[in-house]
Design an enzyme around this catalytic site. Structure first.
Site, PDB file in Angstrom:
ATOM      1  N   ASN A 108     -29.932  44.639  -0.466  1.00 28.77           N
ATOM      2  CA  ASN A 108     -30.187  44.060  -1.781  1.00 28.77           C
ATOM      3  C   ASN A 108     -31.209  42.932  -1.773  1.00 28.77           C
ATOM      4  OD1 ASN A 108     -26.812  44.448  -1.622  1.00 28.77           O
ATOM      5  ND2 ASN A 108     -27.994  45.735  -3.007  1.00 28.77           N
ATOM      6  N   ILE A 115     -34.921  39.741  -4.726  1.00 25.35           N
ATOM      7  CA  ILE A 115     -33.463  39.883  -4.696  1.00 25.35           C
ATOM      8  C   ILE A 115     -33.004  40.793  -5.819  1.00 25.35           C
ATOM      9  CG2 ILE A 115     -31.275  38.631  -4.934  1.00 25.35           C
ATOM     10  CD1 ILE A 115     -32.975  36.170  -3.897  1.00 25.35           C
ATOM     11  N   CYS A 116     -32.095  41.702  -5.483  1.00 23.68           N
ATOM     12  CA  CYS A 116     -31.475  42.568  -6.477  1.00 23.68           C
ATOM     13  C   CYS A 116     -30.061  42.056  -6.727  1.00 23.68           C
ATOM     14  CB  CYS A 116     -31.447  44.015  -5.972  1.00 23.68           C
ATOM     15  SG  CYS A 116     -30.697  45.153  -7.145  1.00 23.68           S
ATOM     16  N   LEU A 117     -29.911  41.325  -7.813  1.00 24.82           N
ATOM     17  CA  LEU A 117     -28.620  40.795  -8.229  1.00 24.82           C
ATOM     18  C   LEU A 117     -28.619  40.864  -9.753  1.00 24.82           C
ATOM     19  CD1 LEU A 117     -25.954  39.373  -7.423  1.00 24.82           C
ATOM     20  CD2 LEU A 117     -27.180  37.205  -7.603  1.00 24.82           C
TER      21      LEU A 117
END
Length: 185
Positions: A108, A115-117
């Protein structure tokens, strides 16, 4: 942080003293973002996960700080991961901008720091993206959780890392440890 809070109190004192709001120098004004940040930073510091440390390089700029996360469990235990957080002037209508400064092998987090959030997304189909009711505390706890319960191999940003984990979990763990040894100490 006390300096910015003092600035805010000084500004309120000038207004209370009868001076028109626009009569003092604009450089002494505190933005809506900064007013929110004074409260949110105090809340964040009171509720910081024990694996996190926040550093403000300039106490007058609460909108720019670093976060260090030192996971105490899982694949990333033993590493220290640095994040840069920039809170835009339009906050809290838009999310903070976050970048991972530490090179990492993570599904992620891209090696380039993206960032993948979901809560950092301005627009989200599933409704889990940014909302004005979210705070810096939510961001920090979300980033911290990327190393434990929010570690997501099913919806990766770094597809190579996710596929690596799917193919060979032991080799994935070994590569994570190599990255920690080389970049996250």
């Amino acid at each position: 942080m006390l300096t910015l809070a003092s600035k805010l109190k000084r500004e309120e004192g000038v207004r209370a003293g009868g001076s028109p709001a626009g009569s003092h120098d604009a450089s002494h004004r505190v933005s809506i973002r900064d007013r929110l940040l004074i409260k949110e930073v105090a809340e964040l510091e009171a509720n910081l996960p024990n694996t996190c440390k926040v550093t403000f390089h300039d106490v007058n700029k609460l909108h720019h700080f670093q976060l260090a996360i030192t996971p105490d469990e899982g694949y990333y235990q033993g590493g220290k991961f640095q994040f840069e957080i920039e809170v835009p002037e339009a906050y809290n209508m838009v999310p903070p901008k976050v970048k991972c400064l530490t090179r990492i092998w993570h599904p992620n987090i891209a090696e380039t720091g993206e960032i993948c959030l979901s809560l950092l997304r301005e627009h989200s189909i599933d409704g889990t993206g940014w909302a004005p009711t979210r705070t810096l505390k939510d961001v920090v706890w979300g980033l911290n959780s990327l190393f434990t319960d929010l570690l997501n191999f099913d919806d990766p940003l770094n597809i190579d890392a996710a596929e690596h984990h799917l193919r060979d979990k032991d080799d994935f763990r070994s590569k994570v440890q190599d990255f920690i040894k080389n970049y996250a100490r």
